[in-house]
Design an enzyme around this catalytic site. Sequence first.
Site, short mmCIF file in Angstrom:
data_model
loop_
_atom_site.label_atom_id
_atom_site.label_comp_id
_atom_site.label_asym_id
_atom_site.label_seq_id
_atom_site.Cartn_x
_atom_site.Cartn_y
_atom_site.Cartn_z
N ASP A 24 0.81 -1.20 0.12
CA ASP A 24 0.07 -0.01 -0.02
C ASP A 24 0.92 1.27 0.19
OD1 ASP A 24 -2.04 1.83 0.20
OD2 ASP A 24 -3.01 0.64 1.68
N ASP A 25 0.89 1.85 -1.10
CA ASP A 25 1.66 3.23 -1.21
C ASP A 25 3.19 2.94 -1.29
OD1 ASP A 25 -0.80 4.33 -1.24
OD2 ASP A 25 -0.36 5.48 0.77
N CYS A 62 -5.91 3.79 -4.27
CA CYS A 62 -6.09 2.63 -3.50
C CYS A 62 -7.37 1.98 -4.13
CB CYS A 62 -5.96 2.65 -2.04
SG CYS A 62 -6.71 4.14 -1.39
N ARG A 66 -7.60 -1.60 -6.06
CA ARG A 66 -8.24 -3.07 -5.79
C ARG A 66 -9.72 -3.57 -6.41
NH1 ARG A 66 -5.25 -3.19 -0.90
NH2 ARG A 66 -3.95 -1.33 -1.01
N LYS A 120 -6.19 -5.39 3.66
CA LYS A 120 -7.06 -4.31 3.28
C LYS A 120 -8.17 -4.83 2.30
CE LYS A 120 -6.63 0.37 1.62
NZ LYS A 120 -5.54 1.60 1.54
N HIS A 122 -11.37 -2.29 1.30
CA HIS A 122 -11.54 -1.21 0.74
C HIS A 122 -12.30 -1.04 -0.51
CE1 HIS A 122 -9.26 3.27 1.15
NE2 HIS A 122 -10.86 3.15 1.54
N HIS A 204 1.45 2.50 3.98
CA HIS A 204 0.47 3.53 4.01
C HIS A 204 0.60 4.11 5.22
CE1 HIS A 204 -3.59 5.64 4.21
NE2 HIS A 204 -3.58 5.25 3.00
N ASP A 320 -0.37 -0.73 -4.89
CA ASP A 320 -1.70 -0.37 -5.48
C ASP A 320 -1.65 1.14 -6.12
OD1 ASP A 320 -1.06 1.11 -3.03
OD2 ASP A 320 -3.19 1.01 -2.24
N ASN A 321 -0.72 1.90 -5.92
CA ASN A 321 -0.14 3.10 -6.61
C ASN A 321 1.37 3.41 -6.15
OD1 ASN A 321 -2.32 3.87 -4.38
ND2 ASN A 321 -0.51 4.42 -3.96
N LYS A 376 1.16 9.16 -6.13
CA LYS A 376 -0.18 8.86 -5.82
C LYS A 376 -1.34 9.85 -6.22
CE LYS A 376 -3.17 7.26 -2.01
NZ LYS A 376 -2.96 6.75 -0.63
#
Length: 528
Positions: A24-25, A62, A66, A120, A122, A204, A320-321, A376
């Site tokens: 994540d991130d 994010c 996903r 996660k 989301h 994140h 995710d990014n 991001k």
Amino acid sequence: MLCVAAPAKGEAAEHPNILYIVADDLGYSDLGCYGGEINTPNLDALARDGVRMTQFYNTGRCCPSRAAILTGQYPHRVGLGHMTVTDLGQPGYRGVVSDEAPLIAEVLKPAGYRSFIAGKWHLGTPDPTKHGFEEWYGTTVSAKRFFDPTHLVRKPDGRKARTYPEGEFYATDAVTDHAIDFLKLAHQTPERPWFLYLAYNAPHFPLHAPKEEIAKYADRYQGGWDKLREQRLTRMKQFGIVPESTELSPRSMWKNYGETKTGTNPPWESLSEERRTDLARRMAIFAAMVDRMDQQLGRVLDYLKQTDQFDDTLIVFTSDNGACFEWDPFGFDVKSSNNNILHTGDKLDEMGGPGTHHSVGSGWANASNTPWRLYKHFNHEGGINSPGIVHWPAGLKAKPGSLHRDPAHIIDLLPTAMAVSGATDAGSLPLPGTDLIAQLHEGGPERMLFFEHQGNRAVRAGKWKLVALDDEPWELYDFTSDRTEVNDLANQYPDKVKELASDWDTWAAANNVTPLPNDLGVDYLKVD
């Protein structure tokens, strides 16, 4: 530098287990195998014995990413063109994943697969086990507290989450504990293959990590982001991730929360000593989070090896990014906003612990995304290009340690799972992606990839990339010589701009992207 050694390969089972891991991130260059200085031996080993993709794309945020991973669709097509914050009253922006497209667990179930998720979610719905997953432990939203066990839940209803002694809970570890529990459950039916979606919250914000991990990096980032970008680019060239001719992009611009201020990341040496010390601590915590995630992933890989499942498990790792800039060079504190606290003295040692809340800021995010522009939220390479590692000793024919340079996308992950599993029904919506393993083995026809988030938009087509910031004109880049998006060719090739912009318009109309909402319902964006 990576040492390339061929793994022992056996005969692939009819249908392999499938493990998709999403950070994540995480920035493009944060991992050791992509040029970073952070200690990531387990991911480096997967890269050494597998394939690294140099152009593996996501959606820049994010929730949309996903949705793309789990449905195989562009996110607007399934209602998640923005976030799960609110329903904007348009098909592409419902704030919840549509039931029009089955999720990957539902697609794999008829092929005999058991599916599990740790981490996660989301996607706007409260329970992944209503979407084909047997078991879940994690959070429905973004990371909020890594030291608070109440932030993560266990589903389906009635399942008990693990408990931890006071002061010994850390979310990355707990997600891994439950992931291994699910793998043990799957191993009770060895005749059935499994799918595990391991979606870590790290790295994140908030920046939270155990003190012993932060200590490893306490002195590492005193030299600043300018030197770090140069050092990472040098290693990336050594590894072949980018061509020798690659030039570092200029320091990127930033827009703060509410867009009340904009600017460009400053030279590190222009900052005060106190500010540099505060910022170096932030990046040390970020690195500690990545390091700890890699350690925990190593536990999962060890379990697969101990149970003789490792060689015939298809593993894909990505983010995710790109790294997160929110919202300026100094980062935020307390909550995501313009609030920044300059930490000095004893307060530095408290950073990253329970009850704190920090972000890393745009200067370090720019370094994490070396050598690309932006981060991001945006559709320049820093926002949508992530590390991508594919590992499958029993089924992958590509040379171990090789690099795959053709563009691929997270919309390819569901078609890939279908291809290796034998699943045949992905619902009524045509899938825009293709089988990633076939791409690695055979190459593929030239393809077009499309992007949009918060008005930022892009098209990848062959050597060209058309990209724009929200409310700004299109920029055009030739990726045979300029993947850092420095030399805008839009004025030299107006016909190409017109052609690709028309392609984007056609895609956008067909995928619920346009008309773009006038108001995305969040207070950090201007309303048209």
